[in-house]
Design an enzyme around this catalytic site. Sequence first.
Site, PDB file in Angstrom:
ATOM      1  CG  ASP A 290       3.132 -65.543  15.271  1.00  0.00           C
ATOM      2  OD1 ASP A 290       3.998 -64.784  14.421  1.00  0.00           O
ATOM      3  OD2 ASP A 290       2.314 -65.399  16.003  1.00  0.00           O
TER       4      ASP A 290
ATOM      5  CD  GLU B   6       6.459 -60.211  16.314  1.00  0.00           C
ATOM      6  OE1 GLU B   6       6.702 -59.985  15.232  1.00  0.00           O
ATOM      7  OE2 GLU B   6       5.229 -60.440  16.826  1.00  0.00           O
TER       8      GLU B   6
END
Length: 895
Positions: free
Chosen positions: A477, A545
């Site tokens: 992230d 994702e």
Amino acid sequence: MPSRPTIPRTPPPHRLTRRLITMLFATITLVASIGLVHVPRASAATVGSTELTSGWALRSANQVADPGPTISQVGYNTAGWNPISLPSTVLAGLVANNVYQNIYVGTNLQSVPDLTSQNWWFRGQFTASATTADQAYWLRFQGISYRAQIWLNGTQLDANAVGTMAAHEYNVTNLIRPGALNALAILVTPPAHDCKDLSFCTVDWNPEAPDMNAGLWGKTLLDTTGPIALRDPYVKTVLPLPATNAADLTVYVDAVNATNAPVTATVNATITKAGYPSVSVSQPVTLAANERREVTFDPAGYPQLHLTSPALWWPYQYGSPELYQLATSATLAGATSDTKSINFGVRQFTDYRTTVNGTSFVGYQVNGKNIFFRGGGYMWDLLQRWDTKTNAAHVQYVKDMGLNTIRLEGTLGNDELYDLADKAGVMIMPGFVCCSAWENDNTWTAEQEQVANASLESQMRALRAHASPFMWAYGSDQPPTAAHLTAYKNTATRLHWQNPTVDNVATWSNANAGMKMDGPYKWEPPLLWWDSPAQSGSAFGTTGEEGTEAPPPLESLQKFIPAANLWPIGATWNYHAGKPRSVFDNIQVYTDGVDKRYGTTTSAEDYSRKSELQNYENTRSFFEAWNSHEYTQSFGVIFWMLNNAWPSVHWNLYDYYLKPGGGYFGSKKANEPLHIAYDYKTRNVYTVNSTLTARSGLTATATVYKIPDLSQAYTTSVPVTATANAATQVLTLPALTGLSATYFIRLQLKDPAGAVLSNNLYWYSSQPDALGNKKNWYMTAVKTYANLTGLNSLPANPNLATSVTRSVASGQETATIKLTNNSPTNIAFFLRPEITAGNGGNEVLPVNYTDNYVSLWPGESTTITATYQSSDLGGQAPYLRTRGYNIPTTSTPVP
């Protein structure tokens, strides 16, 4: 102590002419003759590696008063300890000894206490091979979590072996007892909860393991070599792209001097592949006492490493994943000191950038060809248990679904999975994990910096030799800080990492990441994937994702949710959704979709039959949307997740028990090599050719049927040429009026002879799904739900005929199933043939079907094959169970 100290490098051998090499040999001989270099006797050392799996015991340090020097003595009494086999985490060992039972059922995991508040002893005894002249012994630990104190035969090897993903190695020649019993004692300190250490971390995917996976999760090895040991052989391959008719190979291997004196050896490397010429190279190496040095063979110094017409490694659906073998050896005075061998692929991955909707996204090529990566995020078992059969099933399921990639977000270290992926042509997408100490690197201690760098070094060394990894993500992230990113990239350069890298995979935190992670992570209707660019999670760019909840079939639900808690959905279901007290600790959004689209569910059975429909249509549309825009606006996609770490109702394409369900077969349909797909947003129809071979003379047909009478509302056919490795829009359905509330869209792609190449059935509504304006990082609200309740009015069809035959070879069975719809008027909808262990038993798992969840029009038939292992029947006779949305369940013996 550092696992791999940095060693000064010597000049590369290509700077030496053959004459200089000859002179060097002469000089070495002269130096040896006057005693400055140790020349071992020409007696071969025992060369090998033994995994230390048995003879181990586990106990809480709170229950052991003796210190390490005592516990690590041969014969120490371990009465009252728990016998275990390695590898093992603490909780896996306790579960194996029935200290905690059925921890995956219901909420039983909550009864396991916190196991991280104490240290744990692992103790084992083993017999070392008898010594020979100049033999060395090495202890290697491929994974200890999180830190450990290590003793061998009463002597401490390491007071602080730290880092879950850092390998640790020790020269124990002077401590080992050759030909006799030896004892190891390892005091393990677990990682901290809430991902505060640089350990394995499951974030919000499931409850944390009560021990945080503390223990010896990787292999523990005793290696025996001569004075020179070899480590980490690797072949870097470079193609003259865009040409692929040659390859330059560079061979690397580390040589380690096990002695306290200089040693001279010859390092040899041989490359072989059946049907191709062998290549052999060698060079002399003189190592200082205890020195470790990288030995390099490159085409400049060794022209034979320039291959012509090499056999290339290709990913699945692109060609054959051809592998070569590299055998390295070190010899001293005519005797073999050590050998190391690997398989490797001749292939080259490269990356490129394309701007879509104002953002730069990364795409990849293999051997000069565009490659659209599509896959899922892989998870180990919650206790980090694995075996060859399970690893093989994961890789086979990936291929069976038409996927080509497994993402490893911090789930690193399963070398066997890499080996299987190499052989299968499945690409590996590795990198570090999000939302943890790994990304809180602006507050790292000096020790954490050392652990992070050692972890990258260990994992890159393990991965770089494999054909399957195509990239590395330094962050998930968030990108690492500039200083840490520089250190990481320096490590990759020093290790000659040959694949592309990204700093992280989320453009929301790094505009130049090249991949997005914008969700959604909760259920959305199929429309969302096609709604580009209005929805940030739709099929544009490259995504690291995104995915949805995915309750497994009823048969699996019954394995982990007790009957009393199976209905209505409540706390037990939610405990198996996501991490408690996270936004994923329930599946209400998914259930709203089922109830409001398919009709209010009345039981676990009713919920399961409808959720299977919803899983199928959702994952099919997910991959279709990404595939249909490949290389124009989309470049790669990862479904979150591939599988689960424990029985879960959230995020998977197949469940923990390896039972394929709606999500699995929806993915398999979407990713077939030649496919026809429907766009829920624009009503466009696409063909997708995922192979490198173009197909011409095809015909695409689209027909709309009303429900329940199957009357045609519209039909059209168009000629199609399916360009290789590309998607093509072939037609657009008009906006139709007068449709039933729920209707069918049937798409077919046929070859010139009329044979059906792709057969795809959609159920949708004249009241379509509509998305709302409310959104956040994990979901977009649904404003209007499609009315799919018309499926419940399909007439019951008792006229499905089934037949099945079976063949058996080498323990594998193939059942050939024929289904025929003998009804003159009614569809046989969403048929699910299963091979079960016994009449009324559970489906045999793992299993592969050529197709499933099929629908047959009146008079149609289809043939499906199922393959499985005889041993997985558990001694029961195989039966064919057939279910469907509007047909009765039957069970037939398989002859």
